[in-house]
Design a protein around this motif. Sequence first.
Motif, short mmCIF file in Angstrom:
data_model
loop_
_atom_site.label_atom_id
_atom_site.label_comp_id
_atom_site.label_asym_id
_atom_site.label_seq_id
_atom_site.Cartn_x
_atom_site.Cartn_y
_atom_site.Cartn_z
N ASP A 29 34.73 -23.24 -27.44
CA ASP A 29 34.41 -23.59 -26.06
C ASP A 29 34.88 -25.02 -25.75
OD1 ASP A 29 32.56 -22.79 -23.56
OD2 ASP A 29 32.23 -24.90 -24.03
N ILE A 30 34.57 -25.95 -26.64
CA ILE A 30 34.98 -27.35 -26.42
C ILE A 30 36.49 -27.47 -26.41
CG2 ILE A 30 34.97 -29.67 -27.44
CD1 ILE A 30 32.12 -29.06 -28.45
N ALA A 31 37.16 -26.80 -27.35
CA ALA A 31 38.62 -26.89 -27.45
C ALA A 31 39.31 -26.33 -26.20
CB ALA A 31 39.11 -26.17 -28.70
N LEU A 32 38.82 -25.21 -25.70
CA LEU A 32 39.41 -24.64 -24.48
C LEU A 32 39.25 -25.59 -23.30
CD1 LEU A 32 38.23 -20.93 -24.83
CD2 LEU A 32 40.60 -21.75 -24.93
N ARG A 33 38.13 -26.29 -23.25
CA ARG A 33 37.92 -27.26 -22.18
C ARG A 33 38.87 -28.45 -22.33
NH1 ARG A 33 33.08 -26.22 -19.47
NH2 ARG A 33 31.92 -24.51 -20.42
N LEU A 156 21.49 -29.90 -26.75
CA LEU A 156 22.63 -30.38 -25.98
C LEU A 156 23.79 -29.38 -26.04
CD1 LEU A 156 22.64 -34.16 -27.00
CD2 LEU A 156 22.02 -33.21 -24.78
N MET A 157 24.06 -28.86 -27.23
CA MET A 157 25.17 -27.91 -27.39
C MET A 157 25.04 -26.70 -26.48
SD MET A 157 25.74 -27.81 -31.50
CE MET A 157 25.90 -29.33 -32.45
N LYS A 158 23.81 -26.34 -26.15
CA LYS A 158 23.57 -25.17 -25.30
C LYS A 158 23.92 -25.44 -23.84
CE LYS A 158 19.94 -23.45 -28.34
NZ LYS A 158 18.49 -23.27 -28.55
N GLN A 159 24.13 -26.70 -23.48
CA GLN A 159 24.42 -27.07 -22.10
C GLN A 159 25.92 -27.05 -21.83
OE1 GLN A 159 22.38 -30.65 -20.70
NE2 GLN A 159 21.09 -30.58 -22.52
N THR A 160 26.33 -26.27 -20.85
CA THR A 160 27.74 -26.25 -20.44
C THR A 160 28.19 -27.64 -20.03
OG1 THR A 160 27.52 -23.98 -19.66
CG2 THR A 160 29.38 -25.24 -18.83
N SER A 161 27.34 -28.37 -19.33
CA SER A 161 27.71 -29.70 -18.85
C SER A 161 27.94 -30.66 -20.02
CB SER A 161 26.62 -30.26 -17.93
OG SER A 161 25.37 -30.32 -18.60
N TRP A 162 27.18 -30.52 -21.10
CA TRP A 162 27.37 -31.39 -22.26
C TRP A 162 28.69 -31.07 -22.95
CZ3 TRP A 162 27.88 -30.65 -27.58
CH2 TRP A 162 27.80 -31.82 -28.35
N ARG A 163 29.00 -29.80 -23.12
CA ARG A 163 30.26 -29.44 -23.77
C ARG A 163 31.45 -29.93 -22.95
NH1 ARG A 163 27.29 -24.66 -24.16
NH2 ARG A 163 28.71 -23.51 -22.79
N GLN A 164 31.30 -29.95 -21.62
CA GLN A 164 32.35 -30.49 -20.77
C GLN A 164 32.49 -32.00 -20.98
OE1 GLN A 164 34.44 -28.72 -19.18
NE2 GLN A 164 35.39 -29.98 -17.60
N LYS A 165 31.38 -32.70 -21.13
CA LYS A 165 31.43 -34.14 -21.38
C LYS A 165 32.10 -34.43 -22.71
CE LYS A 165 27.23 -35.33 -18.79
NZ LYS A 165 25.81 -35.77 -18.91
N VAL A 166 31.81 -33.64 -23.72
CA VAL A 166 32.43 -33.82 -25.03
C VAL A 166 33.95 -33.63 -24.92
CG1 VAL A 166 32.65 -32.84 -27.35
CG2 VAL A 166 30.39 -33.18 -26.34
N ALA A 167 34.35 -32.61 -24.17
CA ALA A 167 35.79 -32.38 -23.95
C ALA A 167 36.41 -33.57 -23.24
CB ALA A 167 36.01 -31.10 -23.15
N HIS A 168 35.75 -34.09 -22.22
CA HIS A 168 36.25 -35.27 -21.52
C HIS A 168 36.41 -36.45 -22.47
CE1 HIS A 168 36.67 -34.47 -17.27
NE2 HIS A 168 35.51 -33.86 -17.21
#
Length: 271
Positions: A29-33, A156-168
């Motif tokens: 999920d993170i990599a795709l973002r 945190l990992m369960k939050q879509t918004s957090w995974r997007q922040k990690v990708a950013h």
Amino acid sequence: MKLYLDPGHGGSDPGASGNGLKEKEINLDIALRIRSLLTTNYENVQVKMSRTNDNTKSLQQRTDEANSWGADFYMSIHCNSFNGTANGYEDFIHNLLSNQSRTAGYQDILHSEIIKANGLYNRGQKKANFHVLRESTMAAFLSENGFIDNSKDAALMKQTSWRQKVAHGHVNGLVKAFNLKRKAGKPSDPIKHSNPNILYKVIAGSFNSKKNADARVAFLKGEGIEALVTTKTISNVRWYRVQAGAFKNRKNADERMNAIKKTGADAFIES
């Protein structure tokens, strides 16, 4: 810039697991973002991924593919695990590289940007003899984005918004490290251009048992804090979550979260 982007594990190799999560799914999920942010917003970037779905691929296949493609940078995305007690973020380059190497310079930049974005405890920059760091012929970097078996990191990992922040965070590091140029007409900082209608939900616990969730609601009500039980399914596992408010104003959500923490209960904000 040619980026080989490697979501760790996959297929028959699930990686670590915990709190209803599988590492292979979070990594992907993170990599795709990351890929989406790079290819949408920046010029002259090519991204090849080791996998774009849940398939099995050996470590040798991954490094062979990156090497034959002639990647400029190898980025491997992972989550950590250690009996539930450890938490935080760390990243790695190969252990034979000096602190003055070009790869170490990239790590300095990436680490700084990722830790700004993810809100995790900073475990530092490290070195290791991992296959993908050793067998890749280009500069290589591996990030461990929290501990999946730690309840706070997993929340945190369960939050879509957090995974997007990690990708950013990863993308911001790549932009600085490789001096990437933004495409014409794209905003200068995508993190600041979020949906103005976002709703901040205060989550005061996530439980496998509804009985435990009901007990948390009763406890909070006894402390003068209204709450209710909602459900969410992650990786085919149902979770009973205690929601203690939903706010359009982040400041109000922060105040509610802090009030909950003063009672001794954990809480986080989901958007």
